[in-house]
Design a protein around this motif. Structure first.
Motif, PDB file in Angstrom:
ATOM      1  N   ASP A 223       0.895  -1.279  -0.062  1.00  0.00           N
ATOM      2  CA  ASP A 223      -0.058  -0.027   0.022  1.00  0.00           C
ATOM      3  C   ASP A 223       0.909   1.202  -0.114  1.00  0.00           C
ATOM      4  O   ASP A 223       0.341   2.460  -0.379  1.00  0.00           O
ATOM      5  CB  ASP A 223      -0.998   0.128   1.301  1.00  0.00           C
ATOM      6  CG  ASP A 223      -1.961  -0.929   1.346  1.00  0.00           C
ATOM      7  OD1 ASP A 223      -2.438  -1.568   0.007  1.00  0.00           O
ATOM      8  OD2 ASP A 223      -2.492  -1.435   2.212  1.00  0.00           O
ATOM      9  N   GLN A 224       2.035   1.236   0.676  1.00  0.00           N
ATOM     10  CA  GLN A 224       3.060   2.261   0.633  1.00  0.00           C
ATOM     11  C   GLN A 224       3.525   2.584  -0.653  1.00  0.00           C
ATOM     12  O   GLN A 224       3.991   3.901  -1.002  1.00  0.00           O
ATOM     13  CB  GLN A 224       3.957   2.137   1.782  1.00  0.00           C
ATOM     14  CG  GLN A 224       3.669   1.858   3.276  1.00  0.00           C
ATOM     15  CD  GLN A 224       4.660   1.549   3.971  1.00  0.00           C
ATOM     16  OE1 GLN A 224       5.520   0.680   3.657  1.00  0.00           O
ATOM     17  NE2 GLN A 224       4.814   1.967   5.045  1.00  0.00           N
ATOM     18  N   ALA A 225       3.419   1.795  -1.812  1.00  0.00           N
ATOM     19  CA  ALA A 225       4.090   1.719  -2.975  1.00  0.00           C
ATOM     20  C   ALA A 225       3.172   2.907  -3.834  1.00  0.00           C
ATOM     21  O   ALA A 225       4.160   3.794  -4.761  1.00  0.00           O
ATOM     22  CB  ALA A 225       4.353   0.748  -3.628  1.00  0.00           C
ATOM     23  N   ALA A 226       1.778   2.851  -3.736  1.00  0.00           N
ATOM     24  CA  ALA A 226       1.009   3.564  -4.557  1.00  0.00           C
ATOM     25  C   ALA A 226       1.354   4.920  -4.971  1.00  0.00           C
ATOM     26  O   ALA A 226       1.476   5.444  -6.376  1.00  0.00           O
ATOM     27  CB  ALA A 226      -0.348   3.497  -4.289  1.00  0.00           C
ATOM     28  N   PRO A 227       1.314   5.948  -3.871  1.00  0.00           N
ATOM     29  CA  PRO A 227       1.686   7.290  -4.318  1.00  0.00           C
ATOM     30  C   PRO A 227       3.337   7.436  -4.788  1.00  0.00           C
ATOM     31  O   PRO A 227       3.371   8.409  -5.759  1.00  0.00           O
ATOM     32  CB  PRO A 227       1.835   7.939  -2.776  1.00  0.00           C
ATOM     33  CG  PRO A 227       1.771   6.940  -2.003  1.00  0.00           C
ATOM     34  CD  PRO A 227       1.454   5.849  -2.489  1.00  0.00           C
ATOM     35  N   LEU A 228       4.239   6.662  -4.609  1.00  0.00           N
ATOM     36  CA  LEU A 228       5.425   6.748  -4.939  1.00  0.00           C
ATOM     37  C   LEU A 228       5.554   6.468  -6.499  1.00  0.00           C
ATOM     38  O   LEU A 228       6.114   6.773  -7.353  1.00  0.00           O
ATOM     39  CB  LEU A 228       6.432   5.611  -3.949  1.00  0.00           C
ATOM     40  CG  LEU A 228       6.706   6.132  -2.770  1.00  0.00           C
ATOM     41  CD1 LEU A 228       7.375   5.171  -1.901  1.00  0.00           C
ATOM     42  CD2 LEU A 228       7.236   7.547  -2.755  1.00  0.00           C
ATOM     43  N   ILE A 229       4.736   5.325  -6.810  1.00  0.00           N
ATOM     44  CA  ILE A 229       4.625   4.867  -8.097  1.00  0.00           C
ATOM     45  C   ILE A 229       4.239   6.064  -9.099  1.00  0.00           C
ATOM     46  O   ILE A 229       4.548   6.305 -10.102  1.00  0.00           O
ATOM     47  CB  ILE A 229       3.805   3.572  -8.394  1.00  0.00           C
ATOM     48  CG1 ILE A 229       4.535   2.363  -7.843  1.00  0.00           C
ATOM     49  CG2 ILE A 229       3.608   3.147  -9.726  1.00  0.00           C
ATOM     50  CD1 ILE A 229       3.697   1.015  -7.508  1.00  0.00           C
ATOM     51  N   GLU A 230       3.016   6.519  -8.460  1.00  0.00           N
ATOM     52  CA  GLU A 230       2.593   7.954  -9.226  1.00  0.00           C
ATOM     53  C   GLU A 230       3.579   8.733  -9.291  1.00  0.00           C
ATOM     54  O   GLU A 230       3.633   9.551 -10.477  1.00  0.00           O
ATOM     55  CB  GLU A 230       1.450   8.281  -8.368  1.00  0.00           C
ATOM     56  CG  GLU A 230       0.598   9.512  -8.986  1.00  0.00           C
ATOM     57  CD  GLU A 230      -0.777   9.895  -8.459  1.00  0.00           C
ATOM     58  OE1 GLU A 230      -1.411  10.838  -8.716  1.00  0.00           O
ATOM     59  OE2 GLU A 230      -1.182   9.081  -7.215  1.00  0.00           O
ATOM     60  N   MET A 231       4.443   9.196  -8.504  1.00  0.00           N
ATOM     61  CA  MET A 231       5.452  10.142  -8.739  1.00  0.00           C
ATOM     62  C   MET A 231       6.676   9.736  -9.759  1.00  0.00           C
ATOM     63  O   MET A 231       7.245  10.502 -10.168  1.00  0.00           O
ATOM     64  CB  MET A 231       6.343  10.110  -7.172  1.00  0.00           C
ATOM     65  CG  MET A 231       7.378  11.288  -7.161  1.00  0.00           C
ATOM     66  SD  MET A 231       8.475  11.078  -5.636  1.00  0.00           S
ATOM     67  CE  MET A 231       7.140  11.226  -4.287  1.00  0.00           C
ATOM     68  N   GLY A 232       6.804   8.286  -9.995  1.00  0.00           N
ATOM     69  CA  GLY A 232       7.618   7.761 -11.000  1.00  0.00           C
ATOM     70  C   GLY A 232       8.558   6.845 -10.572  1.00  0.00           C
ATOM     71  O   GLY A 232       9.603   6.511 -10.925  1.00  0.00           O
ATOM     72  N   HIS A 235      11.599   1.412  -8.375  1.00  0.00           N
ATOM     73  CA  HIS A 235      12.374   0.578  -7.662  1.00  0.00           C
ATOM     74  C   HIS A 235      12.156   0.553  -6.232  1.00  0.00           C
ATOM     75  O   HIS A 235      12.072   1.661  -5.659  1.00  0.00           O
ATOM     76  CB  HIS A 235      13.823   0.883  -7.915  1.00  0.00           C
ATOM     77  CG  HIS A 235      14.199   0.850  -9.441  1.00  0.00           C
ATOM     78  ND1 HIS A 235      14.737  -0.548 -10.078  1.00  0.00           N
ATOM     79  CD2 HIS A 235      14.351   1.913 -10.224  1.00  0.00           C
ATOM     80  CE1 HIS A 235      14.794  -0.167 -11.260  1.00  0.00           C
ATOM     81  NE2 HIS A 235      14.658   1.315 -11.605  1.00  0.00           N
ATOM     82  N   PHE A 236      11.876  -0.663  -5.613  1.00  0.00           N
ATOM     83  CA  PHE A 236      11.297  -0.827  -4.187  1.00  0.00           C
ATOM     84  C   PHE A 236      12.213  -1.846  -3.543  1.00  0.00           C
ATOM     85  O   PHE A 236      12.638  -2.881  -4.097  1.00  0.00           O
ATOM     86  CB  PHE A 236       9.998  -1.256  -4.189  1.00  0.00           C
ATOM     87  CG  PHE A 236       9.220   0.100  -4.486  1.00  0.00           C
ATOM     88  CD1 PHE A 236       8.626   1.090  -3.754  1.00  0.00           C
ATOM     89  CD2 PHE A 236       8.728   0.141  -5.842  1.00  0.00           C
ATOM     90  CE1 PHE A 236       7.825   1.969  -4.127  1.00  0.00           C
ATOM     91  CE2 PHE A 236       8.002   1.187  -6.209  1.00  0.00           C
ATOM     92  CZ  PHE A 236       7.556   1.903  -5.572  1.00  0.00           C
ATOM     93  N   ALA A 237      12.455  -1.883  -2.058  1.00  0.00           N
ATOM     94  CA  ALA A 237      12.821  -2.683  -1.169  1.00  0.00           C
ATOM     95  C   ALA A 237      11.877  -2.846  -0.221  1.00  0.00           C
ATOM     96  O   ALA A 237      11.417  -2.034   0.517  1.00  0.00           O
ATOM     97  CB  ALA A 237      14.391  -2.508  -0.709  1.00  0.00           C
ATOM     98  N   ILE A 238      11.210  -4.030  -0.123  1.00  0.00           N
ATOM     99  CA  ILE A 238      10.184  -4.309   1.068  1.00  0.00           C
ATOM    100  C   ILE A 238      10.761  -5.393   1.771  1.00  0.00           C
ATOM    101  O   ILE A 238      11.232  -6.532   1.720  1.00  0.00           O
ATOM    102  CB  ILE A 238       8.898  -4.829   0.097  1.00  0.00           C
ATOM    103  CG1 ILE A 238       7.577  -4.942   1.181  1.00  0.00           C
ATOM    104  CG2 ILE A 238       9.148  -6.307  -0.627  1.00  0.00           C
ATOM    105  CD1 ILE A 238       6.360  -5.120   0.440  1.00  0.00           C
ATOM    106  N   GLY A 239      10.385  -5.028   3.153  1.00  0.00           N
ATOM    107  CA  GLY A 239      10.837  -5.814   4.290  1.00  0.00           C
ATOM    108  C   GLY A 239      12.349  -6.298   4.712  1.00  0.00           C
ATOM    109  O   GLY A 239      12.922  -6.056   3.764  1.00  0.00           O
TER     110      GLY A 239
END
Length: 260
Positions: A223-232, A235-239
């Motif tokens: 859920d935390q990724a959505a606004p960041l994806i919208e920003m562009g 690349h994510f690291a989860i957990g």
């Protein structure tokens, strides 16, 4: 030399999903790789114990799967650990605690080959990624070092202020915002509101994107990724392994305790 999946994804403009581990257990690493969901695993060597032998074993497990490694290194011994980690087969480095563009240049140099063309400080080393000497110093060896992804923590007030200059350093591939260190560096340890923290993080990420450098976001749930994806951000690291255990026990053992 082994292909570097994280470099390939960056070159293709694709997204990536990573995760963190603080243990060097080959069993934990192999279970993560078996999911088929992770592009690279970050060994958070800045925080947990490790040995040079364990780095080699970490590299061996990664080579069983289509997964890259990344190591987060301490500031004080960063060049040594970065070069030994790459030599073990972990391929990519996240440098902590850089304060300005001059330190960013040192970080890049630590993982680039010492040639007139590449301008690094990494010489020919008979380590396992180079077949213990069979491929050391070859053109393929130099290219493998060129392919190492260099990521930089932007976590000090001075780094945020010098961000434009840092992002212009050739060879900086990714940046990661470190909120707790940033808050400490401005004299407010754990004192920033979520809104204030997000404002600084977004400034770092948007500035990086405008300079063609990829930000990587640290998240704990999708859920935390959505606004960041919208920003562009892509690349994510989860957990993190230790926190995954704690959260699982909080939910499952906590639920059982409640029933009892």
């Amino acid at each position: 030399m082994r292909p570097n999946k994280l470099r390939q994804l960056l070159n293709e403009g694709a997204s990536s999903v990573g995760t963190h581990v603080m243990t060097t257990s080959p069993d934990v690493l192999e279970m993560i790789c078996k999911t088929g969901l992770i592009d690279y695993v970050e060994l958070v060597a800045e925080y947990g114990p490790y040995s040079l032998d364990s780095l080699d074993n970490f590299g061996r497990v990664l080579e069983l799967y289509d997964v890259s490694g990344l190591v987060k290194v301490d500031r004080e011994n960063r060049a040594f650990v970065a070069q030994r980690a790459i030599g073990s087969g972990l391929q990519n480095i996240l440098f902590s605690d850089a304060h300005d563009a001059a330190e960013a240049e040192e970080c890049v140099a630590a993982v680039r080959a010492e040639t007139p063309q590449t301008g690094g400080t990494f010489g020919s080393a008979d380590r396992r990624f180079a077949g213990y000497g069979m491929e050391s110093g070859s053109p393929e060896y130099v290219q493998a070092l060129e392919d190492s992804v260099v990521a930089l923590m932007i976590e000090k007030e001075s780094a945020v202020k010098d961000l434009d200059a840092i992002l212009l350093v050739p060879g900086i591939d990714m940046v990661v915002f470190g909120g707790n260190d940033y808050a400490m560096s401005i004299g407010r340890p754990r004192g920033l509101s979520p809104e204030e923290m997000a404002e600084v993080r977004d400034h770092v990420f948007k500035t990086a994107l405008s300079k063609g450098v990829q930000p990587r976001a640290e998240i704990n749930n999708p859920d935390q990724a959505a606004p960041l994806i919208e920003m562009g951000v892509s690349h994510f690291a989860i957990g993190t392994d230790l926190w995954m255990i704690k959260e699982w026990l909080d939910e499952r053992a906590g639920g059982l305790r409640g029933m009892l």
